[in-house]
Design a protein around this motif. Structure first.
Motif, PDB file in Angstrom:
ATOM      1  N   ILE A  21     -36.503  27.659 -36.070  1.00  0.00           N
ATOM      2  CA  ILE A  21     -36.427  29.068 -36.262  1.00  0.00           C
ATOM      3  C   ILE A  21     -35.373  29.450 -35.314  1.00  0.00           C
ATOM      4  O   ILE A  21     -34.806  28.662 -34.352  1.00  0.00           O
ATOM      5  N   ASP A  22     -34.971  30.559 -35.651  1.00  0.00           N
ATOM      6  CA  ASP A  22     -33.843  31.310 -34.914  1.00  0.00           C
ATOM      7  C   ASP A  22     -34.384  31.476 -33.326  1.00  0.00           C
ATOM      8  O   ASP A  22     -35.120  32.314 -33.064  1.00  0.00           O
ATOM      9  N   GLN A  23     -33.521  31.029 -32.282  1.00  0.00           N
ATOM     10  CA  GLN A  23     -33.983  30.950 -30.920  1.00  0.00           C
ATOM     11  C   GLN A  23     -33.850  32.254 -30.459  1.00  0.00           C
ATOM     12  O   GLN A  23     -34.002  32.571 -29.183  1.00  0.00           O
ATOM     13  N   ARG A  24     -33.299  33.225 -31.037  1.00  0.00           N
ATOM     14  CA  ARG A  24     -33.240  34.754 -30.884  1.00  0.00           C
ATOM     15  C   ARG A  24     -34.007  35.741 -31.567  1.00  0.00           C
ATOM     16  O   ARG A  24     -33.906  37.018 -31.425  1.00  0.00           O
ATOM     17  N   GLY A  25     -34.953  35.197 -32.560  1.00  0.00           N
ATOM     18  CA  GLY A  25     -35.649  36.113 -33.316  1.00  0.00           C
ATOM     19  C   GLY A  25     -37.161  36.086 -32.934  1.00  0.00           C
ATOM     20  O   GLY A  25     -37.488  35.853 -31.898  1.00  0.00           O
ATOM     21  N   PRO A  26     -37.757  37.160 -33.617  1.00  0.00           N
ATOM     22  CA  PRO A  26     -39.113  37.592 -32.931  1.00  0.00           C
ATOM     23  C   PRO A  26     -40.239  36.575 -32.868  1.00  0.00           C
ATOM     24  O   PRO A  26     -40.979  36.631 -32.053  1.00  0.00           O
ATOM     25  N   GLU A  27     -39.921  35.693 -34.032  1.00  0.00           N
ATOM     26  CA  GLU A  27     -41.189  34.467 -34.018  1.00  0.00           C
ATOM     27  C   GLU A  27     -41.099  33.641 -32.584  1.00  0.00           C
ATOM     28  O   GLU A  27     -41.874  33.223 -31.916  1.00  0.00           O
ATOM     29  N   PHE A  28     -39.635  33.488 -32.123  1.00  0.00           N
ATOM     30  CA  PHE A  28     -39.539  32.645 -30.934  1.00  0.00           C
ATOM     31  C   PHE A  28     -39.788  33.389 -29.790  1.00  0.00           C
ATOM     32  O   PHE A  28     -40.463  32.850 -28.847  1.00  0.00           O
ATOM     33  N   ALA A  29     -39.887  34.690 -29.864  1.00  0.00           N
ATOM     34  CA  ALA A  29     -40.058  35.467 -28.508  1.00  0.00           C
ATOM     35  C   ALA A  29     -41.388  35.262 -28.181  1.00  0.00           C
ATOM     36  O   ALA A  29     -41.717  35.111 -26.880  1.00  0.00           O
ATOM     37  N   LYS A  30     -42.077  35.258 -29.193  1.00  0.00           N
ATOM     38  CA  LYS A  30     -43.593  35.339 -29.087  1.00  0.00           C
ATOM     39  C   LYS A  30     -43.881  33.775 -28.431  1.00  0.00           C
ATOM     40  O   LYS A  30     -44.698  33.808 -27.729  1.00  0.00           O
ATOM     41  N   LEU A  31     -43.446  32.781 -29.148  1.00  0.00           N
ATOM     42  CA  LEU A  31     -43.480  31.477 -28.716  1.00  0.00           C
ATOM     43  C   LEU A  31     -43.204  31.386 -27.320  1.00  0.00           C
ATOM     44  O   LEU A  31     -43.992  30.853 -26.406  1.00  0.00           O
ATOM     45  N   GLY A  32     -41.878  31.886 -26.811  1.00  0.00           N
ATOM     46  CA  GLY A  32     -41.373  31.685 -25.595  1.00  0.00           C
ATOM     47  C   GLY A  32     -42.331  32.250 -24.641  1.00  0.00           C
ATOM     48  O   GLY A  32     -42.572  31.838 -23.507  1.00  0.00           O
ATOM     49  N   LYS A  33     -42.789  33.896 -24.849  1.00  0.00           N
ATOM     50  CA  LYS A  33     -43.595  34.304 -23.921  1.00  0.00           C
ATOM     51  C   LYS A  33     -44.820  33.569 -23.641  1.00  0.00           C
ATOM     52  O   LYS A  33     -45.430  33.523 -22.707  1.00  0.00           O
ATOM     53  N   ARG A  34     -45.498  32.904 -24.748  1.00  0.00           N
ATOM     54  CA  ARG A  34     -46.911  32.350 -24.692  1.00  0.00           C
ATOM     55  C   ARG A  34     -46.692  30.891 -23.709  1.00  0.00           C
ATOM     56  O   ARG A  34     -47.539  30.854 -23.038  1.00  0.00           O
TER      57      ARG A  34
END
Lengths: 402, 402, 402, 402
Positions: free
Chosen positions: D35-48
């Motif tokens: 996935i895009d490491q700058r996209g919204p799905e990644f942001a959720k993963l990163g925060k989690r």
């Protein structure tokens, strides 16, 4: 599992008599994008596996591949070769033999069922007598399980062939190798078997969902006049399409990817080495059981199964409860018990991609679970298995060290 | 593919009418270690999928799950409900209807076959007439394909139900939804279907190797007296074991892992959204074909398939050669042609886990391959598809932007 | 995505400038059981990939493999060859050039930064002038990005080599090929590059987590006296262990499994075919952009990137909002914009394992999203791309048909 | 392996001290499309994961996640907190302590190295003395390995904290938990550790390629004035981006997918259960070793490692040859030996996703390989382990049975 946990750690020991643990290499081969089952890439795959699978059955004749589990291949073997009302000779080696007999009845055949006490394999002599007595040659097929999955008894297929010949009987010879194929020596052509029934999820190390009919010329001739209705399992449709590497209807393409690799892996190890390994693991298991002071369900050594060993628990001990404790504490699954011995025994599967260390882990879990379940036994089963493997492997280790 | 290359780069466009591209999430669910098909973890899985699959067929009755491809589920539907010599009414919508009819004959049934020119679906009125004329009520079942995979024609199941009722005919209603299930609206209970035959490898987004029979109470009653021999496909064995979440014989456990996730994914998207997507992709495809100046095999818009569109090539152009050029140059696979139109058309599958951009890629590859193959056509097909999708998606985009 | 859905259907179009879509074959190679990174099986793997990776850089010298993303390999290149206070010549081609410069400063180097307007690559003549003016030969290294990922401008590495030679300057030549390697022609040895920095997640088709330093003899000599502190990135430790196929500390073993296959796949397609494909996709993309009436960020054709194309939106249109609409409606991800043009452009990545049909799907999604986002543009971009690919592929198709 | 085989059958027993066997669930999570490491799905993963990883270190402070193996995280800990010429107190517990010391020297620090004989952990009293003697408070950091991977000795971190406090010394406290994290109790906050270094490929059950720095407020303050050059490992860049769930440069996205699941799995089992399991496996291993009559390298029980046990072979027996025989015969890998004891011992890793049955399999392979290698020993090691596990598990089994 600790009471506050929702996960059992570590690898599951899948010691049921199949499905067996599928090697990662096979699982990853299955886990690939789908291809057109009518395209050129598939044609190459189809031709390759339809050829290479023959080496597993030791036949030069066609092997038909079904998208169905073994029960389907049983039906295929009967419905392609027999006609309503045909008499068939079967041997009650255990639960699976019984199920095959029920199937024969449902399909309109008339099975003659040789009884056993479920603790031995098929006796070639008794079969020969039955065939001798069939003066009218009304028995159209002899149906035997090479390995009775429910009891861990192996039947002597070569001897039964001789028995049929000894009786000069024209019956077809149908053999189920579902839980023995690719685990112990089997020779479709040399032993004169007419239909060999095989399955994917045991010695072939694949997930369930595929089964086989290896066929003799005699079986193919029988198919021309066999009157049992059939369509999905029709051999002829298959054989016609196989010429181009295709199937008459969509096959389980991913399973064929896996089969391709599974056959390759069996030959990398070497079939004879595969068989030797299974015999070593089986003997190690039996030595453990004897050391524990427990009884092997299979009564006679000549019928010992190289793939499955059933262990009788002492009277008053519930084998299902034992299995539950072992599963919850040691993440190990065994096969259940059936028929006259229901809840009296559990089955250890030692077939498929299992090595010495995995077996020792499984036997260790068993010895520990016997203790935790309060089943009377002596210690030392694992030690007996270790000693046997060391003696058996010492040659291999010497070779490796040189 | 360049001449000195042995690999076609990039993603394969699997635009056959099934198997469809399996989502990675499903493939990874399948690619997990095997579990005991008689153990407690399996029981939970079994119960869950046996319940959730009902939502896909829109039924509250049982759905039987076979380890077999669709052809097996066809046989199951017939052999569980009918007896040798029974008459069945079938409609020759195309190749797959014909194959089902051949199966019926092989099983000992007597099919009455309503002819078509393979360019329309089943006509409810004609069916009604046939049933009216069957004064003796000898027809025991009406068998229709919801979607004829070979031609891309959809038949009006609700209307056919009304036709049967209009004729006050007691025949069972057997419907094949193999290439329509989970792609377009289908209502087993509401439409009064007795046996719905489904497959895994199309709208359900699974690999091939699993098929279904959704059954009505009437069908279950019929099974009690149906005399066609059957064993592997016997409903009763299945229904008995389903109570505990188990199967009478080893099922394709990995496929069940996948099915569990596939149903979950369909509901995440929402079944109505899934259907709307398929209708959008189908209409975009048809607009492209018309813009190219080519003919859609399905003659009447009321029969247009939401999942498969067959494209007729002008006289003198070999559709198989076109498919070969497209595959070798653009890594795209289409469905082949059959019967009276063999080599005259190719089929674009736009079903399963396909989105707008993937369809545009596929249509783009098609437009380019038409040019490379020298098939006379006008440019602008992809543009027509783009325009249609934009108009269709503008509401969704507005919602997403808010 | 419809408002009541929680899943976007179909394949994600990952058209960012990297990571690129990883082929399933590579992902499955990575998804295999771990092995001992000090054992004999690993040694074979290590030796194999340490040798085969050289063909990708077109070098006969060692290539060092780091468990780190490209930023780590940047640091490795600088810290192994330079000493605190060293002057380095860098070119501000865009955001990534700027980040490398900031890194140089943090490490204690003194970068001299040639400015651009972020719409061109590095100019060999300007570099030559700078080097000429450096009479004291204080500049120790020239650092250039082959492809500026942030803008889609490619710099002429062979020309810059000539410029350095033209100025008879002894500076090391350090080149970042992170977003060009294995996608367009690159020749470490022939072009006299001293350190080439590469990454896994672009043309090499791997997930992120691995990066490279290809080194010249001159670079290795420089390393002996370079005084920047370093430990994790120390070349010498690596080179010592590489002789046995091992790494000085645990490498990312699974990534090495993947690298092994990735290199194999690049050679199956043929490196020259890979490069031709990237040039075709890039030109098709540019034709689409021009047909839309939009502007390509890269101002001069001689700097056009074969892997990434940045598209300027008309004044007043927010590129981030466009990207959001495209993602939510068409499941496509583009690269973001930076620096002076932040929110003014989006980047289409057309690198890695992308084929014609996938690009058409991506351009189709783009054309549709432009419409949905209300960005002024003309239709016909996809058509222009189709036309170009047809003309470019007609030779290949002819060959395939023969 | 038989001489004519090219494949070792069955599951590899990866009993090295890491990487450890990665559970399939984690491998499949990693094996998903990028996935895009700058996209919204990644942001959720990163925060989690940036939040959930804190529970593993038992901290409420940030944990920095590096795309690098443990050696990188060592460098990060030193370079973010210290300045050239700073004195650091280190303890020579074994090979890895030595490597960390060499790194400190290379980075321009001045390590003071407390010697041991490599058979014990760090002694809190000796550390306290050293700090007392440092009247000028020149020591800027105390650096200790919680678990010395090379020897299997665990150091008492809480006691060392007390030692530092007892000496009222302001030094930072840097602790390496690479081979102990998520396997035995560790409390970053409660024990007052300033930087905890962790790795992915041991107790966290991930492949190698990710490492961690858990940081205290004091460490963050030190970073503001620390003068060691750093860029790739700079904390500040990380912490800034973490607010949005992103990383300053492309992270190993697939490893983060895996980390997300790994943390989930640890909590499903329960961290305290995870620790108890590791202690049980370690004690079972030690009992086996004692029963064999062999010597545990770790001399004092208070230093026994819960994750790794090193076994000394009798004089004259080459541990590398033993390991080779075990690998070739039983498909098991152990850790090698180092330093003064090179070739004298082998290390059994019993950490990560290992359960009782797997350990028994591993110990069984060890006992058999000792016999095959001709290493003098007594039988009964596996039996001793079985007995211990039975006694230890009897409570769990009772609970499961109720």
């Amino acid at each position: 599992m600790p009471q506050n946990a929702s996960r059992l750690p570590g690898r599951h020991f899948l010691q049921i008599p199949g499905p067996t643990p599928v090697p990662d290499r096979i699982m990853r081969a299955i886990d690939m994008p789908l291809i057109d089952q009518r395209g050129p890439e598939f044609a190459k795959l189809g031709k390759r596996v339809l050829e290479s699978i023959k080496s597993i059955f030791k036949t030069t004749n066609p092997v038909i591949i079904y998208t169905a589990t073994g029960t389907g291949a049983w039906e295929a073997a009967l419905s392609n070769t027999l006609s309503p009302g045909d008499r068939v000779l079967m041997v009650e080696t255990g639960q699976f033999a019984m199920l095959w007999k029920v199937m024969a009845e449902r399909l309109g055949l008339k099975p003659e069922f040789i009884k056993t006490d479920w603790r031995v394999g098929a006796d070639a002599k008794i079969i020969e007598e039955h065939l001798h007595n069939d003066k009218a040659r009304e028995i159209k097929a002899v149906c035997v399980l090479h390995n009775e999955t429910a009891t861990g008894c192996l039947s002597p297929i070569a001897d039964i062939r001789k028995a049929i010949d000894g009786a000069s009987h024209p019956a077809l010879f149908l053999v189920d190798t579902i839980s023995s194929l690719a685990s112990t020596d089997y020779r479709h052509d040399e032993w004169g078997v007419d239909v060999t029934i095989g399955g994917a999820q045991k010695g072939l190390m694949l997930p369930p969902g595929m089964s086989f009919n290896a066929v003799s010329d005699k079986a193919l001739r029988a198919a021309k006049t066999a009157k049992l209705p059939r369509s999905f399992f029709e051999w002829d449709d298959m054989l016609t399409m196989y010429k181009q590497g295709f199937f008459p209807y969509t096959p389980a393409t991913q399973m064929l990817f896996g089969l391709d690799v599974a056959i390759e892996m069996l030959h990398e190890e070497g079939l004879e080495n595969v068989f030797a390994r299974h015999h070593r693991l089986a003997e190690a298991t039996r030595r453990a059981i004897r050391a524990w002071g427990l009884e092997i369900l299979c009564r006679e050594p000549r019928y010992y199964s190289p793939t499955i060993t059933a262990v009788l628990l002492p009277e008053g001990h519930d084998a299902d409860r034992f299995r539950e404790i072992a599963l919850n504490t040691f993440n190990i699954a065994y096969g259940a018990s059936f028929g006259p011995y229901a809840k009296r025994y559990f089955r250890i599967g030692h077939l498929g991609d299992i090595n010495d260390a995995t077996l020792i882990g499984a036997l260790g879990a068993t010895e520990m679970a016997l203790a935790l379940a309060g089943v009377p036994h002596k210690k030392g089963g694992v030690q007996a298995a270790l000693d046997y493997i060391v003696s058996s492997q010492s040659g291999a280790a010497r070779a490796a060290a040189e």
